[in-house]
Design an enzyme around this catalytic site. Structure first.
Site, PDB file in Angstrom:
ATOM      1  N   ASN A 484       0.850  -1.184   0.000  1.00 18.14           N
ATOM      2  CA  ASN A 484       0.000   0.000   0.000  1.00 18.14           C
ATOM      3  C   ASN A 484       0.888   1.238   0.000  1.00 18.14           C
ATOM      4  O   ASN A 484       1.327   1.718   1.036  1.00 18.14           O
ATOM      5  CB  ASN A 484      -0.894  -0.017   1.237  1.00 18.14           C
ATOM      6  CG  ASN A 484      -1.985   1.026   1.164  1.00 18.14           C
ATOM      7  OD1 ASN A 484      -1.784   2.084   0.577  1.00 18.14           O
ATOM      8  ND2 ASN A 484      -3.117   0.733   1.751  1.00 18.14           N
ATOM      9  N   ASP A 485       1.136   1.749  -1.187  1.00 15.05           N
ATOM     10  CA  ASP A 485       2.045   2.881  -1.361  1.00 15.05           C
ATOM     11  C   ASP A 485       1.619   4.112  -0.570  1.00 15.05           C
ATOM     12  O   ASP A 485       2.392   5.058  -0.427  1.00 15.05           O
ATOM     13  CB  ASP A 485       2.073   3.275  -2.845  1.00 15.05           C
ATOM     14  CG  ASP A 485       3.222   2.604  -3.581  1.00 15.05           C
ATOM     15  OD1 ASP A 485       4.181   2.183  -2.924  1.00 15.05           O
ATOM     16  OD2 ASP A 485       3.148   2.515  -4.820  1.00 15.05           O
ATOM     17  N   CYS A 486       0.379   4.136  -0.140  1.00 10.50           N
ATOM     18  CA  CYS A 486      -0.149   5.342   0.496  1.00 10.50           C
ATOM     19  C   CYS A 486      -0.204   5.244   2.013  1.00 10.50           C
ATOM     20  O   CYS A 486      -0.671   6.158   2.676  1.00 10.50           O
ATOM     21  CB  CYS A 486      -1.530   5.644  -0.057  1.00 10.50           C
ATOM     22  SG  CYS A 486      -1.444   5.945  -1.817  1.00 10.50           S
TER      23      CYS A 486
END
Ligand code: GLC
Ligand code: GLC
Length: 812
Positions: A484-486
């Site tokens: 989850n890059d965020c």
């Protein structure tokens, strides 16, 4: 509401009105020359790299939508229009766009003039063909002018869109024997150029944009088309374009074909010019190609070959199930989308500009998981390219550029899940191909000559990277982010414009990820098997011990009571826990931990999946988290910057849904697994096209979640790990046809009301014909191979080299 329909026989999606909710696109090319093309002929082309070798221009986020493309204008005495509707957008009496596998055909009719343009890239060629055929359906003769138009990009698409003080002076073209050559910068450091050719003698041409359009005019109303006269302009700087003008007369009922070619060509450095001391392009190598592909016969053959190619590829795995949407996606569109994601990672689509990202490390490794059976050789090459960007620490550049194959320094590394995916990709490739030799293949670290080591060593370092970075709960440190890059636990950003992904202003020694822990368990299991196969007992037991510790850490610190926690933040507080105000439960650890086998024996897995069903699932799919963040949390980063229900903040982030399908299948709940599959299956959502808005033939990255303003609206179609993962979920876990190191496992977990299904699957050179029959309501399986009962569920390829196997599977 629908904007078209599936033509399954022809493997096409047929769009029946030009003003779809968004441009609905397709891809041209499969090896080096590529393009994206919309249903109104918008889009652009490039050679290998949409940023560094852009051939034509495109302006994203433009109004009106999707202007800039592969345009044709038809003009008669009183009128002119675009047969692809754009850019003139004049009403068409008939319109149809067929997006097929590697080609697009746009047909239309206005004022009794019918036209069809077929766009495709022939196999093995660095060019695209536009085959235009025009028919006069009037009762009388028609005198027509046909204009073509493309706008050239000055190669580097980033520079092209910002360095005007230089670029307005460097554009150069040549026009020779009716072929337009775009050769900006060819005089100096480039040895490549583009050509734009036409099969008919020209009445004129243009290469300077403003000469063709007229000042302050757009592509919808070029002065040359309006007046029916080309200006034969030669671009000197400004904006070079290519436009041919052909005049034809058509008797009533008569058809004429015109072929346009847009192609890319490189010359040997020493033979760039002819005469040698001139600045004129040496055409020796390119002319034979142009002459060949301007022939109808060559074009027809190339089109047949392209269709054959796809038929062969897709023919490697075909299923016949009771569900139309499953058949359509598995047999055609999902496989096709996997090829596209394999080719482009997240670089070029209607939502990915081609200049932002190259090939993502975790993206491309996951894209390989379902892909390997299609073209094993290209999977092999990709694995080695990816390994060569791995860092000596075992970490990985988050992205690399496809043209140079070098790691991208702008974004750097330290996304701590990245290296683990390489282990999964290698495992998937070996299971598919049986090619154990790939482990001995040498690849450098960070592309540094002299640093080469075996792929086996690379994947060991991937795992060691995690073990070298454990936090206080013995769970893996998250670094900049995991999948989850965020979820940015080491970037506390309160400064506008700061990048959540590359800014790290916390030490990074506290925040841990339960997701990486689960992924580590999956990857170590593969490594243990691989180490056993190659006879390295030390490695096997080392990784076995590491895995056992990780499993214990997950059970003691990653379990929240009813589901798996998501992470620990920089203060050591849990994320994705009932203790949190918002974001109490996340989808990722429920999927990945159950896939890792954690809690299947003690009920945790079932509890976690029941919680998913209760809290995350709704009619448009399974949302990423719940409740979505309504406030911005400095300690969480980008995830809480999105409005509730969008992107990582609680949309149906489709990539994650197949993890739950797989997990459900692993605990034997076929009905639930298939139900989730169906919710996001694009074909099953076709009737919702007005709401869904994106193409009904491919997966989108996200569908707005239950807390969004418009639940059910999709975004970011085409380039998403969803393609590969859904293919894995449906084919390997629900239909249960799963490559393993020892052979092809067949262990379906299908809905109770399915009587069975059949499939043909090419596996290591042998064609398996599989018939599955349900004779009871459970999931236990017995298998007959060529009429004989075998033990277990794994069917090895025949020792005697037989090329066909008949497999009957009974589910009880
Ligand atoms: C450009 C540059 C300037 C330079 C000039 C001549 O205008 O911005 O700095 O002096 O070119 O090279
Ligand atoms: C995007 C990225 C991918 C990431 C996902 C979730 O799709 O390409 O790498 O895993 O978002 O943040």
């Amino acid at each position: 509401m629908q904007f078209g329909y599936f033509d399954d026989k022809k493997k096409e999606y047929v769009i029946t009105q030009p003003d779809t909710p968004l441009p609905w696109i397709n891809y041209l090319g499969n090896e080096a020359y590529f393009g994206i093309i919309s249903n109104t002929a918008g889009g652009y082309s490039f050679y290998k790299d949409a940023r560094l070798r852009r051939i034509t221009r495109y302006r994203y986020n433009n109004v009106p939508l999707d202007v800039g493309g592969r345009y044709i204008y038809i003009r008669d005495e009183s009128d002119f229009w675009s047969p692809s509707w754009q850019p003139t957008r004049k009403d068409l009496d008939e319109y149809e766009c067929r997006h097929g596998l590697g080609y697009t055909i746009i047909k239309s009719k206005r004022n009794g003039i019918e036209s069809q343009t077929k766009y495709f890239v022939p196999l093995g060629q660095n060019l695209e063909v536009w085959e235009l055929s025009i028919t006069n359906r009037r009762e009388v003769e028609a005198g027509l002018s046909i204009f073509s138009a493309v706008e050239f990009c000055l190669w580097d698409a980033v520079d092209d869109s910002n360095n005007y003080q230089r670029n307005y002076s460097i554009g150069e073209v040549e026009v020779e024997n009716d072929v337009i050559y775009h050769k900006s910068e060819y005089r100096e450091r480039r040895n490549h150029f583009v050509y734009f050719a036409c099969s008919q003698p020209l009445a004129g041409f243009d290469t300077q944009r403003e000469e063709f359009l007229g000042s302050y005019r757009g592509w919808d109303n070029p002065i040359c088309v309006q007046q029916g006269v080309s200006h034969n302009s030669k671009a000197t700087g400004w904006q070079p374009i290519g436009s041919h003008h052909v005049k034809i007369n058509l008797e009533a009922g008569e058809t004429k074909n015109i072929i346009f070619l847009l192609g890319y060509q490189e010359n040997p450095n020493a033979e760039k010019f002819n005469p040698p001391n001139s600045q004129i392009i040496n055409k020796k190598y390119v002319l034979p190609i142009i002459q060949d592909y301007l022939k109808e016969e060559t074009v027809n053959k190339a089109f047949v070959a392209l269709n054959k190619y796809w038929e062969n590829l897709l023919g490697k795995f075909m299923v016949d199930t009771p569900d139309l949407h499953t058949n359509r996606m598995v047999n055609i569109w999902n496989a096709y989308q996997m090829m596209v994601t394999f080719n482009f990672s997240r670089s070029a689509s209607y939502f990915e500009s081609g200049i932002g990202r190259g090939m993502g490390f975790r993206d491309s490794t996951q894209d390989l998981l379902g892909f390997s059976h299609l073209i094993p050789d290209r999977a092999r090459e990709r694995i080695l390219d990816l390994a060569a960007t791995q860092l000596p620490s075992g970490g990985a550049y988050h992205q690399y550029q496809p043209l140079t194959k070098l790691g991208n320094n702008d974004i750097g590394s330290d996304f701590n899940d990245d290296p683990l995916w390489l282990v999964l990709a290698v495992a998937a490739y070996i299971k598919e191909s049986g090619d154990w030799k790939i482990l001995d293949e040498k690849a450098p670290f960070d592309n540094q000559p002299g640093s080469e080591d075996s792929l086996y060593e690379h994947i060991k370092r991937s795992l060691q990277y995690t073990l070298d970075r454990l936090g206080s709960h013995s769970l893996p440190l998250i670094g900049r982010a995991d999948w989850n890059d965020c979820l940015n636990l080491n970037c506390f950003s309160d400064t506008p414009g700061q990048s959540f992904q590359t800014t790290t202003n916390k030490e990074g020694k506290v925040a841990e990820s339960v997701f990486i822990a689960g992924l580590f368990v999956i990857a170590t299991k593969e490594m243990e098997t691989i180490a056993r196969y190659v006879g390295n007992e030390n490695d096997r037991s080392h990784f076995y011990n590491a895995r056992t510790k990780m499993e214990n850490a997950i059970k003691s610190h990653g379990w929240d009571g009813k589901w798996f926690k998501r992470a620990y933040d920089n203060e050591g507080d849990p994320i994705g826990s009932s203790q949190c105000q918002e974001g109490k439960i996340f989808i990722e650890p429920q999927g990945i931990c159950v896939m890792a086998g954690i809690g299947i024996d003690n009920g945790m897995a079932e509890d976690a999946l029941n919680s998913v069903k209760e809290r995350l699932a709704f009619k448009h799919g399974i949302v990423l988290l719940e409740p979505a963040y309504k406030n911005y949390y400095l300690n969480l980063g980008e995830i809480s910057s999105y409005p509730p229900g969008y992107k990582e903040n609680g949309s149906v982030f489709c990539h994650t849904n197949p993890w739950i399908m797989i997990a459900e299948a692993m605990i034997g709940r076929g009905d639930q697994a298939f139900d989730y599959y169906h919710r996001i299956n694009p074909s099953a959502r076709e009737g919702l096209s007005e709401l869904h808005r994106c193409e009904p033939y491919v997966y989108s990255q996200m569908i707005a979640g239950k807390e969004a303003l418009k639940p059910g609206e999709a975004k970011n179609s085409w380039l998403t790990g969803t393609a590969s993962w859904n293919y894995v979920a449906i084919t390997q876990y629900i239909l249960g046809i799963r490559p393993t190191y020892e052979g092809l496992q067949i262990s379906p977990v299908i809905p109770k009301n399915w009587k069975g299904f059949s499939a043909t699957r090419e596996f290591r050179g042998c064609e398996f014909t599989i018939h599955v029959e349900r004779i009871g309501l459970g999931n236990s399986v017995s298998i007959e191979v060529n009429g004989e009962i075998i033990e277990g569920t794994i069917v090895p390829t025949p020792d005697n080299g037989a090329k066909k196997l008949d497999v009957h599977v009974f589910i009880q």
